[in-house]
Design an enzyme around this catalytic site. Sequence first.
Site, PDB file in Angstrom:
ATOM      1  N   ASP A  11     -29.677  22.608  50.629  1.00  0.00           N
ATOM      2  CA  ASP A  11     -28.845  22.019  51.538  1.00  0.00           C
ATOM      3  C   ASP A  11     -29.491  22.316  52.845  1.00  0.00           C
ATOM      4  OD1 ASP A  11     -27.636  19.577  52.948  1.00  0.00           O
ATOM      5  OD2 ASP A  11     -26.307  20.874  53.040  1.00  0.00           O
ATOM      6  N   SER A  12     -28.771  21.931  54.442  1.00  0.00           N
ATOM      7  CA  SER A  12     -29.024  22.624  55.178  1.00  0.00           C
ATOM      8  C   SER A  12     -27.680  24.037  55.314  1.00  0.00           C
ATOM      9  CB  SER A  12     -28.428  21.596  56.613  1.00  0.00           C
ATOM     10  OG  SER A  12     -27.387  20.911  55.758  1.00  0.00           O
ATOM     11  N   CYS A  74     -29.575  17.177  51.436  1.00  0.00           N
ATOM     12  CA  CYS A  74     -29.139  16.883  52.615  1.00  0.00           C
ATOM     13  C   CYS A  74     -30.144  15.697  53.132  1.00  0.00           C
ATOM     14  CB  CYS A  74     -30.123  17.945  53.497  1.00  0.00           C
ATOM     15  SG  CYS A  74     -29.547  18.498  55.589  1.00  0.00           S
ATOM     16  N   GLU A 153     -15.766  20.161  57.270  1.00  0.00           N
ATOM     17  CA  GLU A 153     -15.691  21.701  57.094  1.00  0.00           C
ATOM     18  C   GLU A 153     -14.683  22.373  57.377  1.00  0.00           C
ATOM     19  OE1 GLU A 153     -19.556  24.048  57.821  1.00  0.00           O
ATOM     20  OE2 GLU A 153     -20.623  22.660  56.962  1.00  0.00           O
ATOM     21  N   CYS A 185     -24.529  11.209  54.800  1.00  0.00           N
ATOM     22  CA  CYS A 185     -24.412  12.352  54.995  1.00  0.00           C
ATOM     23  C   CYS A 185     -23.711  13.162  53.925  1.00  0.00           C
ATOM     24  CB  CYS A 185     -24.183  12.883  56.732  1.00  0.00           C
ATOM     25  SG  CYS A 185     -24.005  14.347  56.693  1.00  0.00           S
ATOM     26  N   HIS A 187     -21.730  15.178  54.016  1.00  0.00           N
ATOM     27  CA  HIS A 187     -19.749  15.902  54.184  1.00  0.00           C
ATOM     28  C   HIS A 187     -18.814  14.505  53.764  1.00  0.00           C
ATOM     29  CE1 HIS A 187     -21.885  19.351  55.867  1.00  0.00           C
ATOM     30  NE2 HIS A 187     -20.913  19.498  55.895  1.00  0.00           N
TER      31      HIS A 187
END
Length: 269
Positions: A11-12, A74, A153, A185, A187
């Site tokens: 993932d990023s 991702c 985050e 996404c 998140h």
Amino acid sequence: MTQNAAIGIFDSGVGGLTVFREVVRILPHEDIVYFGDVGRYPYGGRSKEIITKFARQDIALLQEHDVKFIICACNTASAVALDDIAGDYDIDMIGVINPGAQAAVERTRNGRIGVIGTHATIGSNAYARVIHDIDPALKVFSLACPLFVPLAEEGYIDKEATYLITRDYLQTMHDVEIDTLVLGCTHYPLLKHVIAEVMGEKVTLIDSGEETARVAHKLLSDAHLLSASTSKAQHTFFVSDVPEKFSSIATRFLGRHIEKITRVDISGY
Ligand code: DGL
């Protein structure tokens, strides 16, 4: 390729841990090597060329650890890069788009599906393409919600500001009367309760990470590659910059502390 080799996940950054969490839940006996490209995060506002280059390097790092299967956690890299590059490798890999799209098609009742993600994911139209490949009659409404990533985050998951932003972003989804919303996404599952409250109980939320873990289980099982090991599964973490921020956010994302995180120089891959 041995069946007891690890699954690789990239993932990023830290967001892919929402996918990791689902893979651990659905495949508890599998060793996992996770790479979070925290040094080059975020991918969501970058170009296709850059994201594709990064994805190739992320895959090269995982291959060095002899993984048997790769999951691109991702959404952005899955949407923009994976289809173009997966055929260049002799290892099976999946992204999160197809499983999420497939689940949305199966669950919609009124044929109106919303998709939210980063600018790159929404700009690629990848979810809509897969949904229309399955059923061209379905209506897809796509929307970039970039502020959700920093909110998740920073742990802004129960704040009034988050509700305000969510209501503002998702008003258009209400207006077009979707009954299914893809959380496209890494998140967004962390904001699931806020999104669910704002959209109301008639809208089904699709967690692409959870769907991807299910598909990974099926593919590994069909290929007779499920781990036969009876010892405790090993989870190994690599990141491309200092691990401290990854570590503290990971504790919040996973609800437990990660013991060891190794820093690597991804530019060399
Ligand atoms: N992991 C990205 C995704 O799922 C979100 C964060 C980023 O922009 O890199 O699209």
